[in-house]
Design a protein around this motif. Structure first.
Motif, PDB file in Angstrom:
ATOM      1  N   GLU A 153       0.834  -1.196   0.000  1.00 11.10           N
ATOM      2  CA  GLU A 153       0.000   0.000   0.000  1.00 11.10           C
ATOM      3  C   GLU A 153       0.872   1.251   0.000  1.00 11.10           C
ATOM      4  O   GLU A 153       1.898   1.304   0.671  1.00 11.10           O
ATOM      5  CB  GLU A 153      -0.922  -0.004   1.218  1.00 11.10           C
ATOM      6  N   VAL A 154       0.411   2.258  -0.737  1.00 11.65           N
ATOM      7  CA  VAL A 154       1.203   3.478  -0.907  1.00 11.65           C
ATOM      8  C   VAL A 154       1.140   4.347   0.345  1.00 11.65           C
ATOM      9  O   VAL A 154       2.140   4.952   0.746  1.00 11.65           O
ATOM     10  CB  VAL A 154       0.710   4.258  -2.142  1.00 11.65           C
ATOM     11  N   THR A 166      11.578   9.495  -1.647  1.00 10.50           N
ATOM     12  CA  THR A 166      10.592   8.525  -2.107  1.00 10.50           C
ATOM     13  C   THR A 166      10.030   8.913  -3.469  1.00 10.50           C
ATOM     14  O   THR A 166       9.893   8.067  -4.367  1.00 10.50           O
ATOM     15  CB  THR A 166       9.444   8.423  -1.084  1.00 10.50           C
ATOM     16  N   ALA A 167       9.706  10.202  -3.638  1.00 10.49           N
ATOM     17  CA  ALA A 167       9.181  10.672  -4.921  1.00 10.49           C
ATOM     18  C   ALA A 167      10.205  10.511  -6.028  1.00 10.49           C
ATOM     19  O   ALA A 167       9.877  10.093  -7.148  1.00 10.49           O
ATOM     20  CB  ALA A 167       8.749  12.137  -4.800  1.00 10.49           C
ATOM     21  N   LEU A 168      11.460  10.823  -5.735  1.00 12.03           N
ATOM     22  CA  LEU A 168      12.506  10.702  -6.749  1.00 12.03           C
ATOM     23  C   LEU A 168      12.702   9.245  -7.152  1.00 12.03           C
ATOM     24  O   LEU A 168      12.816   8.921  -8.337  1.00 12.03           O
ATOM     25  CB  LEU A 168      13.809  11.288  -6.214  1.00 12.03           C
ATOM     26  N   GLY A 169      12.738   8.342  -6.167  1.00 16.63           N
ATOM     27  CA  GLY A 169      12.883   6.928  -6.486  1.00 16.63           C
ATOM     28  C   GLY A 169      11.711   6.390  -7.276  1.00 16.63           C
ATOM     29  O   GLY A 169      11.877   5.583  -8.195  1.00 16.63           O
ATOM     30  N   ALA A 170      10.493   6.845  -6.949  1.00 23.31           N
ATOM     31  CA  ALA A 170       9.316   6.402  -7.693  1.00 23.31           C
ATOM     32  C   ALA A 170       9.348   6.903  -9.124  1.00 23.31           C
ATOM     33  O   ALA A 170       8.934   6.192 -10.053  1.00 23.31           O
ATOM     34  CB  ALA A 170       8.046   6.886  -6.991  1.00 23.31           C
ATOM     35  N   ALA A 171       9.842   8.129  -9.336  1.00 20.87           N
ATOM     36  CA  ALA A 171       9.948   8.658 -10.699  1.00 20.87           C
ATOM     37  C   ALA A 171      10.963   7.865 -11.515  1.00 20.87           C
ATOM     38  O   ALA A 171      10.744   7.581 -12.702  1.00 20.87           O
ATOM     39  CB  ALA A 171      10.332  10.132 -10.657  1.00 20.87           C
ATOM     40  N   LEU A 225       4.511   7.517  -6.889  1.00 19.64           N
ATOM     41  CA  LEU A 225       4.874   8.878  -7.299  1.00 19.64           C
ATOM     42  C   LEU A 225       3.701   9.827  -7.097  1.00 19.64           C
ATOM     43  O   LEU A 225       3.875  10.955  -6.626  1.00 19.64           O
ATOM     44  CB  LEU A 225       5.319   8.871  -8.762  1.00 19.64           C
ATOM     45  N   GLN A 226       2.495   9.383  -7.445  1.00 15.52           N
ATOM     46  CA  GLN A 226       1.315  10.224  -7.248  1.00 15.52           C
ATOM     47  C   GLN A 226       1.134  10.594  -5.783  1.00 15.52           C
ATOM     48  O   GLN A 226       0.915  11.757  -5.437  1.00 15.52           O
ATOM     49  CB  GLN A 226       0.075   9.492  -7.758  1.00 15.52           C
ATOM     50  N   GLY A 227       1.220   9.598  -4.902  1.00 17.17           N
ATOM     51  CA  GLY A 227       1.040   9.866  -3.483  1.00 17.17           C
ATOM     52  C   GLY A 227       2.112  10.770  -2.920  1.00 17.17           C
ATOM     53  O   GLY A 227       1.824  11.686  -2.136  1.00 17.17           O
ATOM     54  N   ALA A 228       3.373  10.564  -3.327  1.00 18.98           N
ATOM     55  CA  ALA A 228       4.473  11.374  -2.800  1.00 18.98           C
ATOM     56  C   ALA A 228       4.378  12.818  -3.281  1.00 18.98           C
ATOM     57  O   ALA A 228       4.543  13.760  -2.490  1.00 18.98           O
ATOM     58  CB  ALA A 228       5.812  10.760  -3.216  1.00 18.98           C
ATOM     59  N   ILE A 252      10.399  16.439 -11.131  1.00 20.99           N
ATOM     60  CA  ILE A 252       9.906  15.070 -10.939  1.00 20.99           C
ATOM     61  C   ILE A 252       8.646  14.833 -11.764  1.00 20.99           C
ATOM     62  O   ILE A 252       8.486  13.793 -12.419  1.00 20.99           O
ATOM     63  CB  ILE A 252       9.639  14.812  -9.443  1.00 20.99           C
ATOM     64  N   LEU A 253       7.732  15.827 -11.761  1.00 21.04           N
ATOM     65  CA  LEU A 253       6.500  15.677 -12.530  1.00 21.04           C
ATOM     66  C   LEU A 253       6.767  15.634 -14.033  1.00 21.04           C
ATOM     67  O   LEU A 253       6.222  14.788 -14.755  1.00 21.04           O
ATOM     68  CB  LEU A 253       5.544  16.824 -12.207  1.00 21.04           C
TER      69      LEU A 253
END
Length: 580
Positions: free
Chosen positions: A90-91, A266-271, A279-282, A430-431
């Motif tokens: 789960e995110v 976390t966002a960078l790793g998801a990207a 990525l959406q959640g972060a 990131i986006l």
């Protein structure tokens, strides 16, 4: 009333666009989401149409983007951000865990930043309370701190305190000692910004009549200083919100350097892994942190002003910088050093490999040493100027064109301007990278998206001032057409000052591009970009610190040039008051 309604509609529309863009990332990326999920789950499985179709049906992708957006948005309102494509977990727990680490880091950084700002303002407070104030006290020191990018400070702090002195750990998130260097890397620029803003506001406060009345009535300097701070702080509180927003962007780079398990990392790793639900959640969490910080700052300002001044705009004049000779020598010296090093490096080959000279120390053959592949560092620094400074010129030009257009429609663009101004370049990067993939194009678009608001605000102010001029009233009275007035009077009065303002922001744009390159969102190897070169050298920083110091020093010179130009900007009448 109509203007307020238009501005409110613009703000709501801009936030809606951001939320919709986050929700539609699986479709905006241009890649088949089902294929990304299949590869994340099993890299060896063949992407047959049957396998991809099964994944698409499982995720509900066949229903289309609007259904996917509605389902994601509804889940987000219920606190359900879906499951990770890579791990299946789960995110929400991952986002909450990362947000907790980031909030801890940013809170510590904000406390240190306020302490730094207070220390920078002490000389001005003391002299102002005693009646001996002539100029502000922070000067170039605070401006230098404010201009340094967080990723560069993090690298230098790691080199100094972890590699050379060995006082603090370079990586990890296990105890209070692991918090010191990341918090300092975030706090030093933020403290410089806050200190300079308050210090610029204090001289105007001490020049007000009540100060002399209090002094003649026998009030102590301590009481006068406290009242002056109380008078100056409300004008700076909105900037505190922007500083807090800036911490969210700077935290991405700092968390990456020091391996902090925060929401930015976390966002960078998801990207990088194309894990779009994570990525959406972060990113949504980072945007919400910025929005909340801005709302808290506005509420604090209204509280400080009190009911009598809540609807007033507290504007304090900005003192003009001194016109000493050093204000002209500093930018010339920084520019000369940059030109010499870049010019020397351009005569060398940045891609030539010499495996026998890997991580070699500086010598006559390699004045700045070699990197981990045996490439000449001086050559890469020289050729990296085109990838860093050259692209910055194009981004600056694009921002200028957008700003001029937005300056004539401030009511319709205020929402987009405020939203873009509240999004750090790293978050925008990131986006954009999630949609276009890493590269120079994506990094350029990301920086351009957040670089135009200060220029647009300047353009809007000049447009309003020019249109209110008496000679334009005379032009209308004699029957001049609106087109004639626009092209012959208003546009020339706006274009020149905003162009000079854009040039002065060029070093800052180059630093933003370098930060994206450092995080792997910009130019990709083997391109000799300064940020990516610094990132490539970090794993070998203990064996070959010169490989990291060379691009770091170039970025420092670029930051110093930005500071010097900002000092000159303060002396320019047409640009006073737009130093933010």
């Amino acid at each position: 009333m109509k203007r307020r309604t238009t501005a409110l509609t613009s703000r709501v529309g801009a936030m809606a666009i951001v939320v919709i863009a986050i929700g539609l990332l699986p479709w905006l990326s241009g890649r088949d989401p089902a294929l990304s999920v299949l590869r994340a789950r099993s890299a060896e499985q063949d992407p047959t149409p049957e396998a991809i179709g099964a994944v698409r049906a499982e995720l509900g992708l066949d229903a289309g983007p609007l259904h996917l957006l509605g389902r994601w948005f509804g889940g987000a309102l219920r606190g359900d951000l879906g499951r990770s494509w890579s791990s299946g977990a789960e995110v929400l727990p991952s986002v909450l865990s990362g947000a907790g680490a980031s909030l801890t880091l940013m809170a510590a950084a904000l406390i240190i930043a306020v302490a730094i700002a207070a220390a920078l303002c002490v000389p001005t407070l003391v002299r102002g309370a005693r009646g001996t104030l002539r100029t502000g006290g922070t000067g170039v020191g605070a401006s230098t701190l404010a201009a340094l990018p967080e990723f560069l400070l993090a690298t230098l702090l790691m080199l100094a305190f972890s590699v050379w002195l060995r006082w603090l750990p370079p990586y990890g998130w296990e105890g209070p000692r692991d918090l010191i260097l990341p918090a300092l890397a975030l706090a030093l620029p933020a403290g410089g910004i806050l200190g300079r803003l308050v210090d610029d506001a204090l001289p105007a406060v001490f020049a007000e009549r009540w100060v002399s009345l209090w002094r003649s009535a026998g009030c102590t300097p301590a009481r006068i200083a406290a009242a002056a701070v109380r008078r100056a702080v409300p004008a700076v509180v909105p900037q505190l919100g922007l500083v807090a927003v800036g911490l969210t962007g700077g935290a991405v780079a700092v968390e990456t350097v020091f391996a902090v398990p925060g929401i930015g990392r976390t966002a960078l790793g998801a990207a990088e892994s194309q894990d779009l639900p994570l990525l959406q959640g972060a990113v949504l969490t980072l945007v919400l942190l910025g929005v909340v910080a801005g709302l808290v700052a506005q509420a604090a300002r209204r509280r400080l002003l009190g009911p009598g001044l809540r609807d007033e705009i507290l504007s304090l004049p900005v003192p003009v910088a001194s016109s000493g000779r050093m204000h002209q020598v500093a930018p010339a010296g920084c520019a000369a050093l940059l030109v010499i090093v870049i010019g020397w490096g351009l005569f060398l080959d940045p891609l030539q490999l010499d495996t026998t000279a890997r991580l070699a120390a500086p010598s006559w053959a390699h004045p700045l040493g070699t990197d981990s592949l045996g490439r000449d560092v001086l050559a890469r620094v020289g050729h990296g100027a085109a990838a860093t400074a050259g692209v910055a010129v194009l981004v600056c030009a694009a921002s200028y064109v957008v700003a001029i257009a937005a300056g004539f429609l401030p009511g319709f663009t205020i929402g987009a301007s405020e939203t873009a101004n509240a999004v750090p370049p790293v978050i925008a990067g990131i986006l954009v990278v999630a949609v276009l993939g890493p590269g120079t194009t994506g990094a350029s678009i990301a920086v351009a998206l957040v670089s135009w608001p200060p220029l647009a605000a300047h353009a809007a102010a000049l447009v309003q001032e020019t249109r209110a001029a008496g000679y334009l009233t005379a032009q209308r009275a004699i029957g001049s057409s609106p087109g004639w007035i626009l092209t012959r009077h208003v546009l020339p009065a706006v274009a020149g000052p905003v162009a000079r303002h854009a040039v002065l922001r060029l070093p800052g744009i180059a630093l933003a591009l370098a930060s994206l390159g450092f995080l792997g969102l910009g130019s990709q190897p083997p391109a000799p970009e300064w940020g990516s070169s610094l990132a490539e050298a970090l794993p070998y920083v203990e064996r070959a610190p010169w490989a990291a110091l060379a691009p770091a020093v170039m970025l420092l010179l670029l930051a110093a040039l930005a500071v010097s130009l900002s000092t000159l900007r303060a002396k320019t009448p047409l640009l006073r008051g737009i130093r933010g």
